[in-house]
Design a protein around this motif. Structure first.
Motif, PDB file in Angstrom:
ATOM      1  N   TRP A   1       0.841  -1.207   0.000  1.00  0.00           N
ATOM      2  CA  TRP A   1       0.000   0.000   0.000  1.00  0.00           C
ATOM      3  C   TRP A   1       0.870   1.248   0.000  1.00  0.00           C
ATOM      4  CZ3 TRP A   1      -5.120   0.615  -0.617  1.00  0.00           C
ATOM      5  CH2 TRP A   1      -5.674   1.853  -0.299  1.00  0.00           C
TER       6      TRP A   1
ATOM      7  N   PHE B   1       1.012   4.286  -3.048  1.00  0.00           N
ATOM      8  CA  PHE B   1       0.527   5.646  -2.858  1.00  0.00           C
ATOM      9  C   PHE B   1       1.581   6.621  -2.368  1.00  0.00           C
ATOM     10  CE2 PHE B   1      -3.324   3.097  -2.691  1.00  0.00           C
ATOM     11  CZ  PHE B   1      -4.081   3.766  -3.639  1.00  0.00           C
ATOM     12  N   SER B   2       2.822   6.225  -2.337  1.00  0.00           N
ATOM     13  CA  SER B   2       3.853   7.179  -1.936  1.00  0.00           C
ATOM     14  C   SER B   2       4.358   7.914  -3.169  1.00  0.00           C
ATOM     15  CB  SER B   2       5.012   6.469  -1.228  1.00  0.00           C
ATOM     16  OG  SER B   2       5.645   5.593  -2.123  1.00  0.00           O
ATOM     17  N   GLU B   3       4.723   9.126  -2.982  1.00  0.00           N
ATOM     18  CA  GLU B   3       5.224   9.983  -4.046  1.00  0.00           C
ATOM     19  C   GLU B   3       6.620   9.506  -4.433  1.00  0.00           C
ATOM     20  OE1 GLU B   3       4.440  12.992  -6.513  1.00  0.00           O
ATOM     21  OE2 GLU B   3       2.884  12.420  -5.099  1.00  0.00           O
TER      22      GLU B   3
END
Length: 86
Positions: free
Chosen positions: A37, A41-43
Motif C-alpha cells: 500500500w 501511494f507514496s510519491e
C-alpha cells in the motif's frame, strides 16, 4: 498438534497454539499489505528534470481524462438528475 480435516482440536493447548500461529500469519500478511500500500501511494522522487516534466505531463493528462469522463457521464445521465419543467 493433532487436527483432522475439520480443524477440531482436542485440547485447549492445541487451540491456543493454532491461535498463535494464525496471529503470526495475520501480522506478517498485514505487514506485507502495508508495504505494498505504501509503495502504491507514496510519491516517487524524480531524479532529473526530464522525469519531473514527464510526471507533470502524466498528471495533467490524467486530470484532463478524468474531467472528460465526468463530462461525458453527466451529459449521458443528465436526464436522470434534471428537474421536470412545469
Amino acid at each position: 498438534m493433532t487436527t483432522d480435516n475439520n480443524n477440531r482440536f482436542n485440547t485447549r493447548e492445541e487451540l491456543e497454539v493454532r491461535k498463535n500461529e494464525l496471529l503470526t500469519e495475520i501480522r506478517s500478511k498485514s505487514e506485507s499489505i502495508e508495504n505494498i500500500w505504501h509503495g502504491l501511494f507514496s510519491e516517487k522522487k524524480e531524479n532529473n528534470r526530464s522525469e519531473l516534466v514527464a510526471g507533470i505531463v502524466s498528471k495533467g493528462i490524467m486530470a484532463f481524462d478524468a474531467f472528460m469522463l465526468v463530462r461525458k457521464l453527466m451529459k449521458q445521465y443528465n436526464r436522470i438528475f434534471r428537474r421536470k419543467k412545469r
